[in-house]
Enzyme design. Sequence first.
Site, PDB file in Angstrom:
ATOM      1  N   LYS A   1      17.599  17.324  -6.728  1.00 34.18           N
ATOM      2  CA  LYS A   1      17.232  16.141  -5.944  1.00 34.18           C
ATOM      3  C   LYS A   1      16.093  15.430  -6.668  1.00 34.18           C
ATOM      4  CE  LYS A   1      16.000  14.586  -1.298  1.00 34.18           C
ATOM      5  NZ  LYS A   1      14.853  13.754  -1.712  1.00 34.18           N
TER       6      LYS A   1
ATOM      7  N   CYS B   1     -13.205 -10.804   8.876  1.00 35.97           N
ATOM      8  CA  CYS B   1     -13.523  -9.695   7.977  1.00 35.97           C
ATOM      9  C   CYS B   1     -12.701  -9.850   6.698  1.00 35.97           C
ATOM     10  CB  CYS B   1     -13.206  -8.361   8.653  1.00 35.97           C
ATOM     11  SG  CYS B   1     -13.474  -6.927   7.580  1.00 35.97           S
TER      12      CYS B   1
END
Length: 669
Positions: free
Chosen positions: A112, A421
Amino acid sequence: MLASHEHYRAAVAQLNSYAHAYYVLDDPIASDEEYDILYHELKAYEHAHPDHIAPDSPTQRVGGSVLESFEKHTHLQRMWSLDDVFDIAELEEWVARIHKSYPNAHFTCSPKFDGASLNLCYENGVLVSAATRGDGIIGEEVLHNAKTIASIPLTIPHKSTIEIRGEVVIPKEDFARLNAARTKQNLPLFANPRNAAAGSLRQLDSSITAERRLLFVPWGLGFVREALSQSFYESMRAIERFGFYAPKILEAQSTQEIHAYYEQIQQERENFSMMLDGMVVMVDDFALQERLGWTIKSPRFACAYKFPAVEKITKILSITNQVGRTGVITPVAELEPVEIEGATISRASLYNYTDIEKKDIRIGDCVIIIRSGDVIPKIIKPIESRRDGSQTPIAPPTHCPECGCALVQEEVILRCCNLSCKARIVESIIYFASKRALNIDGLGEKIITQLYEEGKIASIIDLYALSVEDLLELEGFKDKKAANLITAIAATKHIALWRFINALGITHIGEWASKELDRRFGLACFAKSYEEIIGIVGFGQEMAESFVEFSAVNHELISRLLALIEPLPTGSAVGSNMDSAMDSSGGDFASSAKRPLENLTFVITGTLSVPRDDMRERLENLGARVSGSVSKKTDYVLCGSDAGSKEQKARELGVKIITELDLEKLIGF
């Protein structure tokens, strides 16, 4: 110069043979000089005979086109995720379930690889689509990039429609070279080969993808009009003969045989040129796969036998607080560097301060860190026995490290609610301009980022000070595009108030809540107290606290935006053309007295006759609250075709399930 079309076809075949040996077999059969000479002869012939260019010519791989964005692509057959098993006991249980009903079932086992999944579609033997996994049903079309990957054949001998699926990976050595080059260019480094592969695959400029040595490793099939074989093993061998890279696949009958190959791969893991995170186990017979079927999210006939997470011990040196795009504060542990599976780990997320307190993690602690699946570094726990008294508790911050505003505690997270901010600006503007907010046409993420980085905007307010001249100074802008964007921004004046509220991106305040605030209080909503807000039916403590806190922190910004945009509360004169156009039912239910679904909670699932967003808006305009998950408090689940787990959950909880026809009867239309 190639003398004839026959010579041209022979040159195409020869160059593809050279590329296959170099990129797929890793066994070059020609020098770079030989390849280049023949390639330039081929290009000269194609320049003289453009009508003769073959679809599999290597010249068709060269990247250079730049896209505005990726188009969506619907897979012919869904791409599923695999269930994981982590030890031999879980593997035995998985195999036993299959053997109980099908004792003669046998399996295939293959490595995999850890990369980015890609679905290739061939029609009449020609590659016509290459799409990312996406949500398994719809992905992003990246064909222009896939064509630059030499291990993906542009043509195959199989002439009927077929989807070939696999993983796009980058070899470890090439990953190291790529990051070394980025270091010299002062560019951000890729965290791991998987991120590098995924990032390379999603480049709008295909020439960037072409520069990176990506490899496509097939692992399965999707839609197949004419079967290659009834065996998965034999089908993969056929794909290998098409010219694809061939991962090693073994056949197995029992748990013991599967586990033996798993241990072999694990021992040889370091010798693989690409990163692995386990092994795929698959029932070999396609007919048996169909009988076993699928769960809601994964096939019953396959699983991922994952490698165990690698553990190391290191020390926490300090804590850095990062401000996310939505204002969430994430504590990050700065660590003594430690190497795990070839990667140097010097930082790890601590998620939130509640988790830190629960685990009693301190600065100076020796901690166990794992890198699960070769990707995510995670601190498991401190080793208390190694404490010597020098360790200090980790105190949560009270103010934002970027802007200094007081932080708000929301369940287990800390959040900066200041929209001005610096850490929040770009994300807040992107949401403010998005389709579900103010829907400013032409103002997407790319342009907003460009405006911010070029110093044209520093807050939402600055959008309304932009001029055509400002935009013409930016790359990619011409008169018409600049004028259209300025017009689109100006068109937000007199927008519906609920859209304005929603566009502010207030935590826990979505479309439904925005409409209720608009309907109940109008423009005065921003001055209301907690007691007044929580008095709205359907509002909970978190919603009320979030809205009141946000309104207080951003009082000045909200006041300036209200003066600029002058949004219209529900019941005012008709708002903008955009709001009228978006009411698919032909009337403004929100401003009508007829709200037959008042205070009812709906969940939508499946494919409907209209887009889901349109249905959501209609339900909310009729007074309903639309939730994303089913609970005992849900009144109705509206189901379309191919409904999934939400329908099943509704049945388990006894929630009423209705169709679109039932809905029409319910609202009396």
